[in-house]
Design a protein around this motif. Structure first.
Motif, short mmCIF file in Angstrom:
data_model
loop_
_atom_site.label_atom_id
_atom_site.label_comp_id
_atom_site.label_asym_id
_atom_site.label_seq_id
_atom_site.Cartn_x
_atom_site.Cartn_y
_atom_site.Cartn_z
N UNK A 2 0.85 -1.19 0.00
CA UNK A 2 0.00 0.00 0.00
C UNK A 2 0.89 1.24 0.00
N UNK A 3 0.60 2.13 -0.93
CA UNK A 3 1.37 3.36 -1.06
C UNK A 3 0.46 4.53 -0.73
N UNK A 4 0.87 5.34 0.25
CA UNK A 4 0.10 6.52 0.64
C UNK A 4 0.67 7.74 -0.06
N UNK A 5 -0.23 8.55 -0.63
CA UNK A 5 0.18 9.76 -1.33
C UNK A 5 -0.72 10.91 -0.87
N UNK A 33 0.25 -2.48 -6.86
CA UNK A 33 0.21 -1.90 -5.52
C UNK A 33 -1.18 -1.31 -5.28
N UNK A 34 -1.45 -0.95 -4.05
CA UNK A 34 -2.69 -0.26 -3.67
C UNK A 34 -2.36 1.19 -3.35
N UNK A 35 -3.34 2.05 -3.57
CA UNK A 35 -3.18 3.48 -3.27
C UNK A 35 -4.04 3.84 -2.07
N UNK A 47 -6.86 13.06 -10.00
CA UNK A 47 -6.15 12.49 -11.15
C UNK A 47 -5.36 11.25 -10.73
N UNK A 48 -4.72 11.33 -9.57
CA UNK A 48 -3.96 10.20 -9.04
C UNK A 48 -4.88 8.99 -8.84
N UNK A 49 -5.98 9.21 -8.16
CA UNK A 49 -6.92 8.12 -7.88
C UNK A 49 -7.50 7.55 -9.17
N UNK A 50 -7.83 8.42 -10.10
CA UNK A 50 -8.40 7.96 -11.37
C UNK A 50 -7.42 7.08 -12.14
N UNK A 51 -6.16 7.49 -12.17
CA UNK A 51 -5.15 6.69 -12.85
C UNK A 51 -5.01 5.30 -12.24
N UNK A 52 -4.98 5.26 -10.90
CA UNK A 52 -4.86 3.96 -10.21
C UNK A 52 -6.12 3.14 -10.39
N UNK A 53 -7.27 3.76 -10.26
CA UNK A 53 -8.56 3.07 -10.37
C UNK A 53 -8.76 2.48 -11.76
N UNK A 54 -8.46 3.26 -12.79
CA UNK A 54 -8.61 2.77 -14.17
C UNK A 54 -7.63 1.65 -14.47
N UNK A 55 -6.51 1.62 -13.73
CA UNK A 55 -5.54 0.55 -13.88
C UNK A 55 -5.87 -0.67 -13.04
N UNK A 56 -7.03 -0.64 -12.39
CA UNK A 56 -7.54 -1.77 -11.59
C UNK A 56 -6.83 -1.95 -10.25
N UNK A 57 -6.23 -0.90 -9.73
CA UNK A 57 -5.61 -0.97 -8.41
C UNK A 57 -6.67 -0.81 -7.33
N UNK A 58 -6.38 -1.31 -6.15
CA UNK A 58 -7.22 -1.01 -4.99
C UNK A 58 -6.94 0.45 -4.63
N UNK A 59 -8.00 1.26 -4.53
CA UNK A 59 -7.86 2.68 -4.21
C UNK A 59 -8.67 2.96 -2.95
N UNK A 78 -12.16 2.19 -4.53
CA UNK A 78 -12.74 0.88 -4.26
C UNK A 78 -13.24 0.82 -2.83
N UNK A 79 -12.72 1.72 -1.99
CA UNK A 79 -13.18 1.79 -0.60
C UNK A 79 -12.97 3.20 -0.08
N UNK A 80 -13.96 3.70 0.66
CA UNK A 80 -13.86 5.02 1.27
C UNK A 80 -13.99 4.88 2.78
N UNK A 81 -12.99 5.35 3.48
CA UNK A 81 -12.99 5.33 4.95
C UNK A 81 -13.34 6.74 5.42
#
Length: 82
Positions: A2-5, A33-35, A47-59, A78-81
Motif C-alpha cells: 500500500x502506497x500513501x500519497x 500496488x494499492x493506493x 487524477x492520481x486516484x483515477x489513474x490507479x482506479x482505471x488501472x484496476x488498483x485497490x484505491x 474501491x473503498x472510502x474510509x
C-alpha cells in the motif's frame, strides 16, 4: 504494497501536474500496488486516484465527515474510509 500519497486537490493547477499525478496512479496500478490517499475527487488527488482506479488498483480514500460534506465525493475509489 500500500502506497500513501498526499498532494494538491485544488482545481486550478498546472495541467502538467495533473498528468504527472495520473501517470503515478497508473504506475502504482501496473506494479500491482494499492493506493491510499486523501479521498478527494479534484485536482492532483482526483487524477492520481483515477489513474490507479482505471488501472484496476485497490484505491482507498480517507476523508473526515467534515471534508466529505465540503467536497465532491470521490468516484474513483474501491473503498472510502470516513
Amino acid at each position: 504494497m500500500r502506497i500513501a500519497v498526499f498532494c494538491s486537490s485544488v482545481e486550478t493547477i498546472d495541467p502538467r501536474f495533473l498528468v504527472a499525478a495520473r501517470v503515478l496512479g497508473t504506475l502504482i496500478a501496473q506494479r500491482k500496488h494499492s493506493l491510499v490517499y486523501e479521498g478527494g475527487a479534484t485536482g492532483m488527488m482526483g487524477a492520481l486516484a483515477e489513474g490507479a482506479f482505471l488501472g484496476k488498483a485497490e484505491v482507498i480514500g480517507v476523508l473526515t465527515q467534515a471534508e466529505l460534506r465540503k467536497q465532491k465525493p470521490p468516484t474513483s475509489v474501491t473503498r472510502l474510509e470516513v
